[in-house]
Design an enzyme around this catalytic site. Structure first.
Site, short mmCIF file in Angstrom:
data_model
loop_
_atom_site.label_atom_id
_atom_site.label_comp_id
_atom_site.label_asym_id
_atom_site.label_seq_id
_atom_site.Cartn_x
_atom_site.Cartn_y
_atom_site.Cartn_z
N HIS A 51 0.83 -1.21 0.00
CA HIS A 51 0.00 0.00 0.00
C HIS A 51 0.86 1.25 0.00
O HIS A 51 0.64 2.17 -0.77
CB HIS A 51 -0.94 0.01 1.21
CG HIS A 51 -1.83 1.22 1.25
ND1 HIS A 51 -1.43 2.44 1.76
CD2 HIS A 51 -3.09 1.40 0.80
CE1 HIS A 51 -2.41 3.31 1.64
NE2 HIS A 51 -3.43 2.71 1.06
N GLU A 87 8.03 5.11 -2.93
CA GLU A 87 8.60 4.67 -4.20
C GLU A 87 9.27 3.32 -3.99
O GLU A 87 9.75 3.03 -2.91
CB GLU A 87 9.61 5.71 -4.69
CG GLU A 87 8.97 7.04 -5.07
CD GLU A 87 9.98 8.04 -5.61
OE1 GLU A 87 11.21 7.77 -5.50
OE2 GLU A 87 9.56 9.07 -6.15
N LEU A 109 -4.77 -7.64 3.00
CA LEU A 109 -5.30 -8.74 3.79
C LEU A 109 -6.75 -9.09 3.48
O LEU A 109 -7.30 -10.03 4.06
CB LEU A 109 -5.15 -8.41 5.28
CG LEU A 109 -3.71 -8.13 5.72
CD1 LEU A 109 -3.67 -7.70 7.17
CD2 LEU A 109 -2.81 -9.33 5.48
N GLY A 112 -11.15 -5.45 -1.50
CA GLY A 112 -11.52 -4.06 -1.31
C GLY A 112 -11.17 -3.26 -2.55
O GLY A 112 -10.81 -3.81 -3.59
N HIS A 114 -8.68 -1.32 -3.44
CA HIS A 114 -7.33 -1.43 -4.01
C HIS A 114 -7.19 -2.69 -4.85
O HIS A 114 -6.60 -2.67 -5.94
CB HIS A 114 -6.28 -1.43 -2.91
CG HIS A 114 -6.16 -0.12 -2.20
ND1 HIS A 114 -6.10 1.09 -2.85
CD2 HIS A 114 -6.07 0.17 -0.87
CE1 HIS A 114 -5.99 2.07 -1.96
NE2 HIS A 114 -5.97 1.53 -0.76
#
Length: 287
Positions: A51, A87, A109, A112, A114
Site C-alpha cells: 500500500h 517509491e 489482507l 476491497g 485497491h
C-alpha cells in the site's frame, strides 16, 4: 544518534538494497541455464504490491519480507511496487518490466477497492503481461502468524478454564467500506478464535465499525476482562499505532516479515500461475 550516524545507516541500507537487487538479477540469470547448458524460460516475475506508508518502518518491513521470499525461491525475480506514498510506485515498477510476464501479489489482507480497482487499472495500463493474485487474506498462514505475534506479546498458550472464560482478543484491522473486506476479516477472526479457544472480535481503524474501543467495551460488558489485541496489519504504521494505543491489555506486533508471510506470498504467486485466465484484464472486467 548524530546526523553523521543517521546518514551512514541510510547509506548502508541503500547499499544493502542495491546488493540485494544485483544478487536477485544474478540468481535469475543463473536459473535460466539448465544442466546441459541450454537456456530455459524464466518464470514470471513476482511483483509485491504494498500500500505504502509514511512510517519508514513499513518500507523496511516490506524489504525484509522480499528478502525472505528471495531466500525461499532462489532465481525468482522479485520486485516491489507501491499503490501510493512510497517509491517505487507500481506503475513505475511495471514500466521497468517492459513486456515481461509478472504476477502481482497484493500485500493486502482482504478484498476491497485497491484489489478490485486500483491494482487492476494500473496493471491494465502497463505493457507488462500480468496476472493478479488474490490478497493474502483470509488464509490459515495468517492465523498462524497472528498466533505467533500474540504469543510473543505474552499470550498464554496454556490457561485455566477460569482464565479462558474471562479472556478475549480484538482483531484490529484497517477497515474498508467494501462489505467483502469485512467478510474476509470476519473469517480470519473466526479462524483465530478456533485456534485460541476464546472469542475474537474484529475491529477497525477507519471506514467500518466497531472501533477498537467499542469492541473492548462490548467484550468487557460480557465479562471478558483479559483482552488482548491482535494487530492485523502487514507492517507498522499510523493505524496499527492508534489501535495499539486503544488496547487495554497485551498488544501484538503487526504481521511483519514472519516466515509464514513469505510462504503465503509464494503460495499466492503459485496459485495465480496455476489458475487459467487470471490476467488483470479479466480481474478489471469482473471487479
Amino acid at each position: 544518534m548524530t546526523a553523521t550516524t543517521s546518514k551512514s545507516n541510510a547509506d548502508l541500507d541503500s547499499t544493502a538494497h542495491i546488493m540485494n537487487l544485483i544478487s536477485d538479477q544474478l540468481a535469475t540469470q543463473l536459473s535460466l541455464v539448465s544442466r546441459d547448458g541450454t537456456r530455459r524460460p524464466a518464470p514470471p516475475a513476482l511483483v509485491l504490491v504494498a500500500h505504502g506508508s509514511r512510517d519508514p518502518r513499513a518500507l523496511a518491513t516490506v524489504r525484509t519480507l522480499m528478502d525472505r521470499v528471495r531466500e525461499q525461491r532462489p532465481g525468482l525475480a522479485v520486485h516491489l511496487g507501491h499503490i501510493e506514498l512510497n517509491e517505487p510506485l507500481l506503475p513505475d515498477t511495471l514500466a521497468a518490466l517492459g513486456d515481461r510476464e509478472a504476477v502481482l501479489v497484493p500485500l493486502l489482507l482482504s478484498r476491497g477497492y485497491h484489489v478490485k480497482q486500483d491494482i487492476p487499472e494500473m496493471a491494465a495500463a502497463a505493457e507488462a503481461r500480468t496476472r493478479l493474485a488474490a490478497p493474502l487474506g483470509p488464509h490459515p498462514l495468517l492465523v498462524e502468524t497472528l498466533h505467533a505475534r500474540l504469543v510473543e506479546a505474552g499470550w498464554r498458550t496454556r490457561m485455566s478454564e477460569a482464565h479462558r472464560r474471562t479472556s478475549a482478543v480484538v482483531l484490529a484491522a484497517a477497515g474498508s467500506r467494501d462489505p467483502e473486506a469485512a467478510e474476509d476479516t470476519g473469517l480470519t477472526a473466526r479462524l483465530l478464535a478456533d485456534r485460541l479457544g476464546v472469542p475474537v472480535v474484529p475491529a477497525y481503524a477507519s471506514a467500518a465499525a466497531p472501533t477498537v474501543p467499542e469492541a473492548v467495551r462490548t467484550l468487557t460488558a460480557q465479562g471478558r476482562t483479559r483482552i488482548a489485541l491482535a494487530s492485523y496489519f502487514t507492517a507498522p504504521g499510523r493505524f496499527a499505532r492508534e489501535c495499539a494505543e486503544a488496547a487495554p491489555g497485551i498488544t501484538a506486533a503487526p504481521l511483519g516479515a514472519h516466515p509464514s508471510m513469505a510462504n503465503l506470498i509464494l503460495h499466492r504467486y503459485d496459485e495465480a500461475l496455476a489458475a487459467p485466465g487470471t490476467t488483470t484484464e479479466r480481474a478489471l472486467a469482473v471487479a
